[in-house]
Design a protein around this motif. Structure first.
Motif, PDB file in Angstrom:
ATOM      1  N   ILE A 115     -43.545  -6.020  44.134  1.00 18.77           N
ATOM      2  CA  ILE A 115     -43.607  -6.888  42.966  1.00 18.77           C
ATOM      3  C   ILE A 115     -42.861  -6.207  41.825  1.00 18.77           C
ATOM      4  N   SER A 116     -42.680  -6.927  40.718  1.00 21.70           N
ATOM      5  CA  SER A 116     -41.944  -6.341  39.596  1.00 21.70           C
ATOM      6  C   SER A 116     -42.848  -5.398  38.798  1.00 21.70           C
ATOM      7  N   GLU A 117     -42.200  -4.499  38.079  1.00 21.67           N
ATOM      8  CA  GLU A 117     -42.933  -3.550  37.249  1.00 21.67           C
ATOM      9  C   GLU A 117     -43.683  -4.275  36.136  1.00 21.67           C
ATOM     10  N   VAL A 118     -43.097  -5.339  35.614  1.00 16.47           N
ATOM     11  CA  VAL A 118     -43.761  -6.131  34.575  1.00 16.47           C
ATOM     12  C   VAL A 118     -45.049  -6.740  35.119  1.00 16.47           C
ATOM     13  N   THR A 119     -45.001  -7.222  36.345  1.00 15.59           N
ATOM     14  CA  THR A 119     -46.191  -7.803  36.971  1.00 15.59           C
ATOM     15  C   THR A 119     -47.284  -6.746  37.129  1.00 15.59           C
ATOM     16  N   VAL A 120     -46.892  -5.536  37.498  1.00 15.05           N
ATOM     17  CA  VAL A 120     -47.860  -4.446  37.611  1.00 15.05           C
ATOM     18  C   VAL A 120     -48.512  -4.186  36.258  1.00 15.05           C
ATOM     19  N   LYS A 121     -47.707  -4.184  35.203  1.00 18.40           N
ATOM     20  CA  LYS A 121     -48.254  -3.957  33.856  1.00 18.40           C
ATOM     21  C   LYS A 121     -49.257  -5.047  33.484  1.00 18.40           C
ATOM     22  N   VAL A 122     -48.949  -6.277  33.848  1.00 11.36           N
ATOM     23  CA  VAL A 122     -49.873  -7.384  33.568  1.00 11.36           C
ATOM     24  C   VAL A 122     -51.173  -7.175  34.336  1.00 11.36           C
ATOM     25  N   HIS A 123     -51.066  -6.806  35.616  1.00 12.98           N
ATOM     26  CA  HIS A 123     -52.270  -6.566  36.426  1.00 12.98           C
ATOM     27  C   HIS A 123     -53.086  -5.402  35.855  1.00 12.98           C
TER      28      HIS A 123
ATOM     29  N   LEU B 257     -62.371  -8.912  39.852  1.00 12.43           N
ATOM     30  CA  LEU B 257     -60.952  -8.613  40.059  1.00 12.43           C
ATOM     31  C   LEU B 257     -60.392  -9.450  41.207  1.00 12.43           C
ATOM     32  N   THR B 258     -59.142  -9.879  41.053  1.00 15.70           N
ATOM     33  CA  THR B 258     -58.475 -10.603  42.132  1.00 15.70           C
ATOM     34  C   THR B 258     -58.107  -9.601  43.225  1.00 15.70           C
ATOM     35  N   PRO B 259     -57.809 -10.094  44.430  1.00 17.31           N
ATOM     36  CA  PRO B 259     -57.374  -9.172  45.489  1.00 17.31           C
ATOM     37  C   PRO B 259     -56.162  -8.330  45.070  1.00 17.31           C
ATOM     38  N   ARG B 260     -55.202  -8.934  44.389  1.00 21.65           N
ATOM     39  CA  ARG B 260     -54.016  -8.183  43.959  1.00 21.65           C
ATOM     40  C   ARG B 260     -54.390  -7.125  42.925  1.00 21.65           C
ATOM     41  N   GLU B 261     -55.284  -7.489  42.005  1.00 24.28           N
ATOM     42  CA  GLU B 261     -55.739  -6.507  41.022  1.00 24.28           C
ATOM     43  C   GLU B 261     -56.447  -5.344  41.713  1.00 24.28           C
ATOM     44  N   GLY B 262     -57.168  -5.645  42.779  1.00 18.91           N
ATOM     45  CA  GLY B 262     -57.816  -4.598  43.562  1.00 18.91           C
ATOM     46  C   GLY B 262     -56.798  -3.651  44.187  1.00 18.91           C
ATOM     47  N   GLU B 263     -55.695  -4.228  44.678  1.00 16.50           N
ATOM     48  CA  GLU B 263     -54.631  -3.392  45.243  1.00 16.50           C
ATOM     49  C   GLU B 263     -53.996  -2.510  44.173  1.00 16.50           C
ATOM     50  N   VAL B 264     -53.733  -3.098  43.022  1.00 17.78           N
ATOM     51  CA  VAL B 264     -53.134  -2.338  41.917  1.00 17.78           C
ATOM     52  C   VAL B 264     -54.101  -1.242  41.468  1.00 17.78           C
ATOM     53  N   LEU B 265     -55.370  -1.566  41.374  1.00 22.30           N
ATOM     54  CA  LEU B 265     -56.370  -0.589  40.975  1.00 22.30           C
ATOM     55  C   LEU B 265     -56.401   0.591  41.948  1.00 22.30           C
ATOM     56  N   ALA B 266     -56.367   0.296  43.231  1.00 21.11           N
ATOM     57  CA  ALA B 266     -56.390   1.369  44.232  1.00 21.11           C
ATOM     58  C   ALA B 266     -55.202   2.309  44.047  1.00 21.11           C
TER      59      ALA B 266
ATOM     60  N   ARG C 240     -47.482   5.611  39.382  1.00 19.87           N
ATOM     61  CA  ARG C 240     -46.963   5.010  38.146  1.00 19.87           C
ATOM     62  C   ARG C 240     -46.645   3.539  38.415  1.00 19.87           C
ATOM     63  N   ASN C 241     -46.359   2.810  37.336  1.00 17.98           N
ATOM     64  CA  ASN C 241     -46.093   1.372  37.457  1.00 17.98           C
ATOM     65  C   ASN C 241     -44.943   1.099  38.422  1.00 17.98           C
ATOM     66  N   LYS C 242     -43.862   1.832  38.298  1.00 22.02           N
ATOM     67  CA  LYS C 242     -42.697   1.607  39.148  1.00 22.02           C
ATOM     68  C   LYS C 242     -43.028   1.880  40.620  1.00 22.02           C
ATOM     69  N   GLN C 243     -43.775   2.961  40.865  1.00 19.28           N
ATOM     70  CA  GLN C 243     -44.171   3.285  42.242  1.00 19.28           C
ATOM     71  C   GLN C 243     -45.092   2.201  42.810  1.00 19.28           C
ATOM     72  N   THR C 244     -45.994   1.722  41.986  1.00 23.09           N
ATOM     73  CA  THR C 244     -46.908   0.660  42.414  1.00 23.09           C
ATOM     74  C   THR C 244     -46.126  -0.616  42.727  1.00 23.09           C
ATOM     75  N   ALA C 245     -45.176  -0.942  41.859  1.00 17.74           N
ATOM     76  CA  ALA C 245     -44.348  -2.138  42.069  1.00 17.74           C
ATOM     77  C   ALA C 245     -43.578  -2.029  43.379  1.00 17.74           C
ATOM     78  N   ASP C 246     -42.970  -0.878  43.624  1.00 11.33           N
ATOM     79  CA  ASP C 246     -42.222  -0.681  44.868  1.00 11.33           C
ATOM     80  C   ASP C 246     -43.136  -0.802  46.079  1.00 11.33           C
ATOM     81  N   ARG C 247     -44.312  -0.215  45.996  1.00 15.43           N
ATOM     82  CA  ARG C 247     -45.242  -0.225  47.122  1.00 15.43           C
ATOM     83  C   ARG C 247     -45.723  -1.634  47.438  1.00 15.43           C
ATOM     84  N   LEU C 248     -45.946  -2.441  46.388  1.00 17.73           N
ATOM     85  CA  LEU C 248     -46.481  -3.791  46.595  1.00 17.73           C
ATOM     86  C   LEU C 248     -45.401  -4.867  46.669  1.00 17.73           C
TER      87      LEU C 248
END
Length: 115
Positions: free
Chosen positions: A82-90, A56-65, A72-80
């Motif tokens: 990044i866009s919600e679409v990017t979170v879905k890709v990760h 996993l990439t460092p960003r994927e590790g952050e998303v995984l955590a 949820r995707n939107k909460q993860t996007a706000d926290r990091l």
């Protein structure tokens, strides 16, 4: 009795006092081989999960955590930031790299790693 205790503590599968039957010896050997085979399989499975986690990439590790925290995707996007679409890709990449068929399966894998 002390010798039996020492043998078991040292990892003996069975303790056969003399004289013993050939069938008892063969059963003990089979039991030991089965136990060792199972332990080897568990170690190999854990090593495979560790290798997938390490991919996993460092960003994927952050998303995984954050996934594991139940965000949820939107909460993860706000926290990091990044866009919600990017979170879905990760998330997709994480599930694919970890070879997890479901979120509960992913959680079980990460728990096996002690993370």
């Amino acid at each position: 009795i002390p010798m039996t205790v020492r043998a078991i503590k040292a990892g003996a599968v069975e303790f056969l006092p003399k004289p013993f039957a050939d069938a008892d010896l063969l059963a003990a050997i089979t039991q030991g081989l089965d136990k060792d085979r199972l332990a080897l399989q568990r170690r190999e499975d854990l090593a495979a999960v560790q290798a997938r986690y390490a991919s996993l990439t460092p960003r994927e590790g952050e998303v995984l955590a954050l996934m594991l925290q139940g965000l949820r995707n939107k909460q993860t996007a706000d926290r990091l930031g990044i866009s919600e679409v990017t979170v879905k890709v990760h998330r997709h990449n994480i599930m694919e790299k970890m070879q997890a068929g479901s979120l509960p399966a992913l959680v079980a894998m990460v728990n096996r790693l002690g993370r």
